[in-house]
Design a protein around this motif. Sequence first.
Motif, mmCIF file in Angstrom:
data_model
loop_
_atom_site.group_PDB
_atom_site.id
_atom_site.type_symbol
_atom_site.label_atom_id
_atom_site.label_comp_id
_atom_site.label_asym_id
_atom_site.label_seq_id
_atom_site.Cartn_x
_atom_site.Cartn_y
_atom_site.Cartn_z
ATOM 1 N N PRO A 39 0.836 -1.207 0.000
ATOM 2 C CA PRO A 39 0.000 0.000 0.000
ATOM 3 C C PRO A 39 0.869 1.255 0.000
ATOM 4 O O PRO A 39 1.893 1.310 0.695
ATOM 5 C CB PRO A 39 -0.796 -0.118 1.301
ATOM 6 C CG PRO A 39 -0.640 -1.530 1.754
ATOM 7 C CD PRO A 39 0.684 -1.997 1.237
ATOM 8 N N ALA A 40 0.475 2.241 -0.770
ATOM 9 C CA ALA A 40 1.227 3.502 -0.823
ATOM 10 C C ALA A 40 0.261 4.637 -1.142
ATOM 11 O O ALA A 40 -0.684 4.470 -1.919
ATOM 12 C CB ALA A 40 2.334 3.435 -1.874
ATOM 13 N N THR A 41 0.521 5.787 -0.549
ATOM 14 C CA THR A 41 -0.282 6.978 -0.807
ATOM 15 C C THR A 41 0.228 7.659 -2.075
ATOM 16 O O THR A 41 1.437 7.778 -2.280
ATOM 17 C CB THR A 41 -0.196 7.939 0.383
ATOM 18 O OG1 THR A 41 -0.605 7.249 1.576
ATOM 19 C CG2 THR A 41 -1.083 9.159 0.169
ATOM 20 N N LEU A 42 -0.690 8.108 -2.916
ATOM 21 C CA LEU A 42 -0.337 8.794 -4.154
ATOM 22 C C LEU A 42 -0.974 10.171 -4.145
ATOM 23 O O LEU A 42 -2.199 10.305 -4.034
ATOM 24 C CB LEU A 42 -0.831 8.004 -5.363
ATOM 25 C CG LEU A 42 -0.436 8.551 -6.736
ATOM 26 C CD1 LEU A 42 1.071 8.414 -6.961
ATOM 27 C CD2 LEU A 42 -1.198 7.818 -7.842
ATOM 28 N N ASP A 93 -3.343 4.604 -2.923
ATOM 29 C CA ASP A 93 -4.450 5.305 -2.281
ATOM 30 C C ASP A 93 -4.308 6.777 -2.662
ATOM 31 O O ASP A 93 -3.450 7.485 -2.125
ATOM 32 C CB ASP A 93 -4.381 5.136 -0.757
ATOM 33 C CG ASP A 93 -5.502 5.881 -0.035
ATOM 34 O OD1 ASP A 93 -6.509 6.221 -0.690
ATOM 35 O OD2 ASP A 93 -5.347 6.144 1.181
ATOM 36 N N ARG A 94 -5.098 7.233 -3.618
ATOM 37 C CA ARG A 94 -4.982 8.607 -4.129
ATOM 38 C C ARG A 94 -5.579 9.599 -3.133
ATOM 39 O O ARG A 94 -6.717 9.429 -2.695
ATOM 40 C CB ARG A 94 -5.683 8.750 -5.483
ATOM 41 C CG ARG A 94 -4.917 8.127 -6.633
ATOM 42 C CD ARG A 94 -5.634 8.349 -7.955
ATOM 43 N NE ARG A 94 -4.845 7.821 -9.063
ATOM 44 C CZ ARG A 94 -4.103 8.573 -9.890
ATOM 45 N NH1 ARG A 94 -4.079 9.889 -9.736
ATOM 46 N NH2 ARG A 94 -3.425 8.017 -10.879
ATOM 47 N N ARG A 122 0.018 8.108 7.155
ATOM 48 C CA ARG A 122 0.305 7.463 8.441
ATOM 49 C C ARG A 122 0.005 5.964 8.363
ATOM 50 O O ARG A 122 0.722 5.147 8.946
ATOM 51 C CB ARG A 122 -0.525 8.136 9.539
ATOM 52 C CG ARG A 122 -0.092 7.799 10.948
ATOM 53 C CD ARG A 122 -0.796 8.697 11.955
ATOM 54 N NE ARG A 122 -0.290 10.075 11.910
ATOM 55 C CZ ARG A 122 -0.981 11.118 11.461
ATOM 56 N NH1 ARG A 122 -2.220 10.954 11.034
ATOM 57 N NH2 ARG A 122 -0.453 12.316 11.457
ATOM 58 N N ARG A 123 -1.022 5.605 7.612
ATOM 59 C CA ARG A 123 -1.409 4.202 7.500
ATOM 60 C C ARG A 123 -0.448 3.422 6.598
ATOM 61 O O ARG A 123 -0.052 2.303 6.929
ATOM 62 C CB ARG A 123 -2.837 4.110 6.944
ATOM 63 C CG ARG A 123 -3.367 2.699 6.811
ATOM 64 C CD ARG A 123 -4.818 2.688 6.381
ATOM 65 N NE ARG A 123 -5.017 3.291 5.057
ATOM 66 C CZ ARG A 123 -5.542 4.488 4.833
ATOM 67 N NH1 ARG A 123 -5.931 5.255 5.847
ATOM 68 N NH2 ARG A 123 -5.689 4.951 3.604
ATOM 69 N N GLN A 183 7.867 17.528 9.117
ATOM 70 C CA GLN A 183 7.769 17.615 10.575
ATOM 71 C C GLN A 183 6.738 16.642 11.127
ATOM 72 O O GLN A 183 6.971 16.003 12.163
ATOM 73 C CB GLN A 183 7.435 19.050 10.976
ATOM 74 C CG GLN A 183 8.553 20.035 10.675
ATOM 75 C CD GLN A 183 8.169 21.476 10.949
ATOM 76 O OE1 GLN A 183 6.986 21.796 11.059
ATOM 77 N NE2 GLN A 183 9.154 22.350 11.064
ATOM 78 N N GLU A 184 5.609 16.507 10.445
ATOM 79 C CA GLU A 184 4.532 15.641 10.913
ATOM 80 C C GLU A 184 4.995 14.190 11.016
ATOM 81 O O GLU A 184 4.646 13.477 11.968
ATOM 82 C CB GLU A 184 3.340 15.743 9.958
ATOM 83 C CG GLU A 184 2.173 14.837 10.288
ATOM 84 C CD GLU A 184 1.395 15.273 11.517
ATOM 85 O OE1 GLU A 184 0.714 14.422 12.120
ATOM 86 O OE2 GLU A 184 1.466 16.474 11.867
ATOM 87 N N PHE A 185 5.803 13.742 10.038
ATOM 88 C CA PHE A 185 6.212 12.340 10.004
ATOM 89 C C PHE A 185 7.687 12.157 10.371
ATOM 90 O O PHE A 185 8.233 11.080 10.196
ATOM 91 C CB PHE A 185 5.911 11.751 8.629
ATOM 92 C CG PHE A 185 4.443 11.746 8.297
ATOM 93 C CD1 PHE A 185 3.587 10.838 8.907
ATOM 94 C CD2 PHE A 185 3.909 12.664 7.407
ATOM 95 C CE1 PHE A 185 2.229 10.841 8.625
ATOM 96 C CE2 PHE A 185 2.557 12.675 7.111
ATOM 97 C CZ PHE A 185 1.706 11.756 7.735
#
Length: 348
Positions: free
Chosen positions: A14-17, A45-46, A70-71, A97-99
């Motif tokens: 899984p990867a965010t796009l 995951d767009r 984050r997921r 900064q968030e991650f």
Amino acid sequence: MTQPHATRSGETIPATLIPGDGIGPEIVDSVVEILDALGAPFVWDRQLAGMAALQETGDPLPLKTLDSIRRTGLALKGPLTTPVGGGFKSINVTLRQEFELYANLRPARTLIPGGRFDNIDIVLVRENLEGFYAAMEHYMPIGHDPKAVAISSGFNTRTECRRIVRYAFDYALRNGRKKVTIVHKANILKALTGLFLDVGREVAAEYEGRIAMNDRIVDACAMQLVLDPWQYDVIVTTNLFGDILSDLIAGLIGGLGMAPGANIGTDCAIFEAVHGSAPDIAGRGVANPLALLLAAEIMLQHVGRGDLANRLSAAINETVLVAGIRTRDLGGDADTAGLTAAIRQRVA
């Protein structure tokens, strides 16, 4: 420090796009098309960020996007535009900064020979969370001028200096590199960058006999990168210096259109093109997707699919170097779709 994730062939990831703004959606679609033909393991995951997100949700960095990253712990993003005014903070800085994406990795290698600088192969590792980019700034009034004096106070911590320098040495070991150069300004900024140099020397001692180490003052490094860049292998430096030097190094290989970037943390990694959203050419089908495609190559290495990364690299070289299929910014006449189709054909 973060190690690349080892995955088996056939395993999905899984990867965010994040398509991004300006030319972002065009080059992201190009890269995804090529990755699909390659058989890359990513399940996308767009999500939205930047001006596109602001227009749709009223927030340039929606909670839904942050939750997705984050997921998945992994993201590929197009260039983002931070809205002007309104108190909006840089989206890229916020993500780092968030991650806690403490390491900014910017490799630069010559893809098209024949320029003033040839056979460039330099990796810059930039500390991503501290230095002057984490500065506390304020004005001091004098008389009737409320902004008579501008004061900025950055910081470096021993812990973060140690982490980024160790990342650079470990990267050098994993990738068959020979030398790490610590870049600083300890002759003037004796505390702020003196600490970075001191910690760097301590860490370097742990790798003695395996990875060579030297150090350079940042202005001398900048001059040498123009006069004799081939003396450099891996460079590790602080936030501000890394930002400046990475763009200088990109100039040695043809500009930001050829410059990929990776932001690495303990639990998350985000991969991107270094260049901006280029709204002046958005929608014209002429954008160069190579910087983002090279970032995807690093992303494949990061998840342990070096086999696919090597196939992608070979296809890019065969297309751009051997066949001479290039976009206009590289002296060719191919459009985005044409370059995409040519690389896709070679990876399939």
